[in-house]
Design an enzyme around this catalytic site. Sequence first.
Site, short mmCIF file in Angstrom:
data_model
loop_
_atom_site.label_atom_id
_atom_site.label_comp_id
_atom_site.label_asym_id
_atom_site.label_seq_id
_atom_site.Cartn_x
_atom_site.Cartn_y
_atom_site.Cartn_z
N PRO A 1 0.83 -1.21 0.00
CA PRO A 1 0.00 0.00 0.00
C PRO A 1 0.86 1.25 0.00
O PRO A 1 1.83 1.34 0.75
CB PRO A 1 -0.80 -0.12 1.30
N CYS B 1 5.70 2.02 8.94
CA CYS B 1 5.73 3.37 8.38
C CYS B 1 6.81 4.21 9.05
O CYS B 1 6.85 4.31 10.28
CB CYS B 1 4.37 4.03 8.55
#
Length: 378
Positions: free
Chosen positions: A22, A107
């Site tokens: 993603p 992240c």
Amino acid sequence: MPLASSLTLGGLTVETPVVLAPMAGITNAAYRRLCAEQGAGLYVCEMITSRGLVEGDEHTKDMLVFDEAETVRSVQLYGTDPVYVGKAAEILCAEYGVAHIDLNFGCPVPKVTRKGGGGALPWKRGLLAEILEHAVKAAAPYDVPVTMKTRKGIDDDHLTYLDAGRIAQESGAAAIALHGRTVSQAYSGVADWDAIAELVASVDIPVLGNGDVWEAADAVRMVEQTGAAGVVVGRGCLGRPWLFRDLADAFAGRATQALPTLGEVRTTMRRHAELLCQHMGEERGCKEIRKHISWYLKGFRAGGELRRSLALVDSLAALDRLLEQLDPGEPFPVSELGAPRGRQGSPRHRVALPEGWLEDADGRGCGITEDASEASGG
């Protein structure tokens, strides 16, 4: 050792052991369909926040759009609160019919890590376990596998990936994906495939390798070197959705197809724009295609004026007129093969973390506040 031709995640079988990572603002429904038209794999929706979903945030719900051809719905979920993550997982299964949930613990964006999220969270082993346990328990009645993606650690002095693998396995996760960089590296430097191999050797659940897969040959080499069950591809497919065609061929043992000419790239760009407009409307869809154009044309001879005009395109008719100016017979620039794509940046001397974060490596019940409007990406 022969390459695996498929990937098993709990009760879900992925025809080709390849996962589209993603990417915020990139892996929307249009791009996922475009990539899926090239080859089989698992195509993951942009990362969404668990609190945003639970509280009915409109922006979050707008991101949960799936193409009509998307038969296997996969979503990456971000969260720092176990209860919110569990509730969000149940909503995804019950209301959105997802077939796979991935949890983001990798992240590196400072506004995420400074709140204890993303790649910072695995330092809190107890909290990591709690989040995984809540998600797995919520998804179990729907037979939806839960996986996690992480990095090597915060930096070289604070590595977490081996503990994360153990915790993922003990919590019932179906697989773990490892990006072979630390948070402090962000996207700079070279991915450490040896760490991926070390994780493979330490757990029984499937390990997916991520980092520096620019060509299908890189994916094959990663799997052969590390023993990974498959690969996660992010920046390597920017402006090159046909990479998934090449990956499908490689894992199936088929010969590599010819590189696309600029004419074929032009056709792919037009298809991408068409899908964006179908999902978003023509005005927004044309704005969205602009950021992809420089990736599609990287290395080609298209002039500066044409590139500038394409970067301002506001309708499909205008796009068609501009694309006609590209030389359809121009060969693909082989100098771009194997080269990094997208953002790289520089390593960070200091990772943004909550005050006192490194003093406690458990964190169970620490109650990190999750922001419903947190930027989705990573």
